[in-house]
Design an enzyme around this catalytic site. Structure first.
Site, PDB file in Angstrom:
ATOM      1  N   ASP A  14       0.828  -1.210   0.000  1.00 34.85           N
ATOM      2  CA  ASP A  14       0.000   0.000   0.000  1.00 34.85           C
ATOM      3  C   ASP A  14       0.867   1.268   0.000  1.00 34.85           C
ATOM      4  O   ASP A  14       1.974   1.258   0.530  1.00 34.85           O
ATOM      5  CB  ASP A  14      -0.896  -0.036   1.249  1.00 34.85           C
ATOM      6  CG  ASP A  14      -2.073   0.903   1.126  1.00 34.85           C
ATOM      7  OD1 ASP A  14      -2.296   1.465   0.039  1.00 34.85           O
ATOM      8  OD2 ASP A  14      -2.783   1.084   2.133  1.00 34.85           O
TER       9      ASP A  14
ATOM     10  N   ASN B 186       1.398   3.355  -2.869  1.00 34.16           N
ATOM     11  CA  ASN B 186       2.007   3.759  -4.142  1.00 34.16           C
ATOM     12  C   ASN B 186       1.547   5.161  -4.557  1.00 34.16           C
ATOM     13  O   ASN B 186       2.341   5.991  -4.997  1.00 34.16           O
ATOM     14  CB  ASN B 186       1.609   2.790  -5.269  1.00 34.16           C
ATOM     15  CG  ASN B 186       2.231   1.422  -5.106  1.00 34.16           C
ATOM     16  OD1 ASN B 186       3.108   1.232  -4.277  1.00 34.16           O
ATOM     17  ND2 ASN B 186       1.766   0.472  -5.889  1.00 34.16           N
TER      18      ASN B 186
ATOM     19  N   HIS C  19       2.937   3.341  -8.883  1.00 29.31           N
ATOM     20  CA  HIS C  19       2.768   1.916  -9.193  1.00 29.31           C
ATOM     21  C   HIS C  19       4.010   1.373  -9.908  1.00 29.31           C
ATOM     22  O   HIS C  19       4.439   0.249  -9.667  1.00 29.31           O
ATOM     23  CB  HIS C  19       1.519   1.693 -10.049  1.00 29.31           C
ATOM     24  CG  HIS C  19       0.244   2.050  -9.330  1.00 29.31           C
ATOM     25  ND1 HIS C  19      -0.029   1.625  -8.048  1.00 29.31           N
ATOM     26  CD2 HIS C  19      -0.834   2.790  -9.707  1.00 29.31           C
ATOM     27  CE1 HIS C  19      -1.226   2.098  -7.669  1.00 29.31           C
ATOM     28  NE2 HIS C  19      -1.729   2.814  -8.668  1.00 29.31           N
TER      29      HIS C  19
ATOM     30  N   SER D  71      -7.100  -6.001  -6.019  1.00 27.50           N
ATOM     31  CA  SER D  71      -8.250  -6.559  -5.298  1.00 27.50           C
ATOM     32  C   SER D  71      -9.504  -6.486  -6.159  1.00 27.50           C
ATOM     33  O   SER D  71      -9.558  -5.706  -7.121  1.00 27.50           O
ATOM     34  CB  SER D  71      -8.465  -5.800  -3.987  1.00 27.50           C
ATOM     35  OG  SER D  71      -9.134  -4.587  -4.239  1.00 27.50           O
TER      36      SER D  71
ATOM     37  N   TRP E   1     -11.312  -2.496  -9.038  1.00 25.97           N
ATOM     38  CA  TRP E   1     -11.956  -2.138 -10.320  1.00 25.97           C
ATOM     39  C   TRP E   1     -12.685  -0.807 -10.194  1.00 25.97           C
ATOM     40  O   TRP E   1     -13.002  -0.171 -11.199  1.00 25.97           O
ATOM     41  CB  TRP E   1     -12.957  -3.218 -10.746  1.00 25.97           C
ATOM     42  CG  TRP E   1     -12.338  -4.552 -11.018  1.00 25.97           C
ATOM     43  CD1 TRP E   1     -12.448  -5.667 -10.251  1.00 25.97           C
ATOM     44  CD2 TRP E   1     -11.518  -4.926 -12.138  1.00 25.97           C
ATOM     45  NE1 TRP E   1     -11.734  -6.704 -10.805  1.00 25.97           N
ATOM     46  CE2 TRP E   1     -11.159  -6.281 -11.967  1.00 25.97           C
ATOM     47  CE3 TRP E   1     -11.033  -4.245 -13.267  1.00 25.97           C
ATOM     48  CZ2 TRP E   1     -10.352  -6.975 -12.870  1.00 25.97           C
ATOM     49  CZ3 TRP E   1     -10.237  -4.933 -14.173  1.00 25.97           C
ATOM     50  CH2 TRP E   1      -9.907  -6.280 -13.965  1.00 25.97           C
TER      51      TRP E   1
ATOM     52  N   LEU F  38      11.071 -20.713  -4.486  1.00 27.75           N
ATOM     53  CA  LEU F  38      10.075 -19.839  -3.846  1.00 27.75           C
ATOM     54  C   LEU F  38       8.703 -19.978  -4.515  1.00 27.75           C
ATOM     55  O   LEU F  38       8.611 -20.023  -5.738  1.00 27.75           O
ATOM     56  CB  LEU F  38      10.554 -18.381  -3.967  1.00 27.75           C
ATOM     57  CG  LEU F  38       9.659 -17.333  -3.321  1.00 27.75           C
ATOM     58  CD1 LEU F  38      10.016 -17.163  -1.848  1.00 27.75           C
ATOM     59  CD2 LEU F  38       9.792 -15.982  -4.031  1.00 27.75           C
TER      60      LEU F  38
ATOM     61  N   LEU G 159      -7.084  -5.214   6.979  1.00 24.80           N
ATOM     62  CA  LEU G 159      -6.823  -6.325   6.056  1.00 24.80           C
ATOM     63  C   LEU G 159      -7.400  -6.093   4.666  1.00 24.80           C
ATOM     64  O   LEU G 159      -6.981  -6.740   3.711  1.00 24.80           O
ATOM     65  CB  LEU G 159      -7.409  -7.626   6.621  1.00 24.80           C
ATOM     66  CG  LEU G 159      -6.447  -8.488   7.437  1.00 24.80           C
ATOM     67  CD1 LEU G 159      -7.158  -9.743   7.932  1.00 24.80           C
ATOM     68  CD2 LEU G 159      -5.225  -8.874   6.621  1.00 24.80           C
ATOM     69  N   SER G 160      -8.393  -5.199   4.560  1.00 26.09           N
ATOM     70  CA  SER G 160      -8.971  -4.878   3.251  1.00 26.09           C
ATOM     71  C   SER G 160      -9.352  -6.123   2.448  1.00 26.09           C
ATOM     72  O   SER G 160      -8.990  -6.246   1.276  1.00 26.09           O
ATOM     73  CB  SER G 160      -8.006  -4.001   2.435  1.00 26.09           C
ATOM     74  OG  SER G 160      -7.727  -2.813   3.119  1.00 26.09           O
TER      75      SER G 160
ATOM     76  N   GLU H 270       0.757 -13.355  12.140  1.00 26.17           N
ATOM     77  CA  GLU H 270       1.260 -12.169  12.822  1.00 26.17           C
ATOM     78  C   GLU H 270       1.139 -11.004  11.840  1.00 26.17           C
ATOM     79  O   GLU H 270       1.370 -11.176  10.643  1.00 26.17           O
ATOM     80  CB  GLU H 270       2.733 -12.362  13.215  1.00 26.17           C
ATOM     81  CG  GLU H 270       2.962 -13.451  14.232  1.00 26.17           C
ATOM     82  CD  GLU H 270       2.376 -13.120  15.594  1.00 26.17           C
ATOM     83  OE1 GLU H 270       2.383 -11.935  15.982  1.00 26.17           O
ATOM     84  OE2 GLU H 270       1.901 -14.063  16.262  1.00 26.17           O
TER      85      GLU H 270
HETATM   86  C1  FPP Z   1      -1.898   0.213  -3.364  1.00 27.00           C
HETATM   87  O1  FPP Z   1      -1.413   1.534  -3.409  1.00 27.00           O
HETATM   88  C2  FPP Z   1      -1.356  -0.555  -4.477  1.00 27.00           C
HETATM   89  C3  FPP Z   1      -2.096  -1.150  -5.462  1.00 27.00           C
HETATM   90  C4  FPP Z   1      -3.556  -1.079  -5.547  1.00 27.00           C
HETATM   91  C5  FPP Z   1      -1.453  -1.888  -6.529  1.00 27.00           C
HETATM   92  C6  FPP Z   1      -0.223  -2.648  -6.124  1.00 27.00           C
HETATM   93  C7  FPP Z   1       0.640  -2.769  -7.307  1.00 27.00           C
HETATM   94  C8  FPP Z   1       1.984  -2.789  -7.297  1.00 27.00           C
HETATM   95  C9  FPP Z   1       2.812  -2.771  -6.079  1.00 27.00           C
HETATM   96  C10 FPP Z   1       2.761  -2.831  -8.557  1.00 27.00           C
HETATM   97  C11 FPP Z   1       2.924  -4.207  -9.045  1.00 27.00           C
HETATM   98  C12 FPP Z   1       1.712  -4.530  -9.752  1.00 27.00           C
HETATM   99  C13 FPP Z   1       1.401  -5.684 -10.322  1.00 27.00           C
HETATM  100  C14 FPP Z   1       0.057  -5.736 -10.921  1.00 27.00           C
HETATM  101  C15 FPP Z   1       2.289  -6.863 -10.396  1.00 27.00           C
HETATM  102  P1  FPP Z   1      -2.481   2.686  -3.561  1.00 27.00           P
HETATM  103  O2  FPP Z   1      -2.641   2.996  -4.993  1.00 27.00           O
HETATM  104  O3  FPP Z   1      -3.739   2.300  -2.854  1.00 27.00           O
HETATM  105  O4  FPP Z   1      -1.761   3.867  -2.812  1.00 27.00           O
HETATM  106  P2  FPP Z   1      -2.467   5.000  -1.956  1.00 27.00           P
HETATM  107  O5  FPP Z   1      -3.177   4.317  -0.813  1.00 27.00           O
HETATM  108  O6  FPP Z   1      -1.316   5.839  -1.499  1.00 27.00           O
HETATM  109  O7  FPP Z   1      -3.401   5.717  -2.872  1.00 27.00           O
END
Ligand code: FPP
Length: 255
Positions: A30, A32, A47, A75, A79, A141, A205-206, A217
């Protein structure tokens, strides 16, 4: 790898270190968007950097001896984001599979996808299934990619599947046990996560691995996902190593 549906009561010790290592680590990647906004950049750049952090985390997990990594990559609720962001994330996933698959395969990584498949765009589904097929025989892995994943929907799908088996006379109601239910989840055959890490300071946990997290944990840290590097990962592992896991029982000293 031989795995069971039960929690892992005794994670292996890190060699030469007093801490214990989680066998299975799950990430909620979370922050990005915030990482990018703080820098005056478009969210998509967050991202893109998030994907770099993911590559680092997978590599580091393998290096330190974590056996299974699960990532919440998209998730079933994601969408609802603006179409342009959804389309960027789809493109990123495609690039991740297209560019990284051969390297992951060479590194003996086995990819497994969890989440709803029936409503996926055929091109994306084919790519994800190819990643699973190509790496199926690998023994290093395990990389579990939660894509179009929502835990409640996974539980409902599982309940429907078991109910159908009962209706078809293939299963008796008394045979629906916790183990049978676990085996029929998307994660069937994988041990539950020992450690769930969520970055960016959010503490929830969303809709991620609700069933599987019964005895996990949790580790929450303030860094946004693109800044989650080896040192941040090590800090989480160290913290896990100092936790005492009782699975509802008492610690040895109290007995
Ligand atoms: C949450 O950050 C992140 C996501 C919804 C996407 C996660 C994707 C990646 C880490 C890149 C790799 C992707 C793939 C598909 C392999 P957010 O956008 O909710 O951030 P914010 O809470 O700061 O807005």
């Amino acid at each position: 790898m031989s795995v069971s549906a039960n929690p892992n009561p005794q994670a292996p010790a890190i060699e030469g270190s007093p801490t214990r290592l989680p066998q299975h680590v799950a990430f909620i990647m979370d922050g990005n968007g915030r990482w990018a906004t703080e820098r005056g950049l478009p969210r998509t750049e967050g991202h893109r950097q998030g994907l770099e952090a993911l590559r680092t985390a997978i590599r580091h997990a393998g290096d330190v001896g974590v056996k299974i990594v699960t990532i919440y990559s998209f998730s079933s609720e994601n969408w609802n984001r603006p179409a342009s962001e959804v389309s960027f994330l789809m493109g990123l996933l495609k690039r991740f599979v297209q560019r990284d698959l051969s390297e992951l395969h060479k590194a003996n990584v086995r990819i497994r996808i969890i989440g709803g498949r029936s409503d996926l765009e055929p091109g994306i589904l084919a790519l994800l299934e190819e990643a699973e097929d190509v790496t199926r025989g690998n023994t290093g892995l395990d990389l579990v990619v939660a894509f179009n994943y929502g835990s409640r929907s996974e539980i409902v799908r599982t309940a429907q599947h078991l109910a159908q088996q009962v209706a078809d006379g293939k299963l008796r109601v008394e045979e629906i046990s916790e183990d049978a239910f676990s085996r029929n989840l998307d994660t069937g055959g994988l041990p539950d996560p020992d450690l769930i890490i969520r970055t960016s300071g959010e503490m929830r946990l969303s809709n991620f691995l609700l069933w599987q997290a019964a005895y996990s944990e949790f580790y929450f840290c303030d860094v946004n996902w693109p800044d989650f590097d080896e040192a941040a990962f090590d800090e989480a592992l160290q913290c896990f190593g100092n936790r005492e896991r009782r699975y509802g029982g008492l610690d040895a000293k109290a007995l």
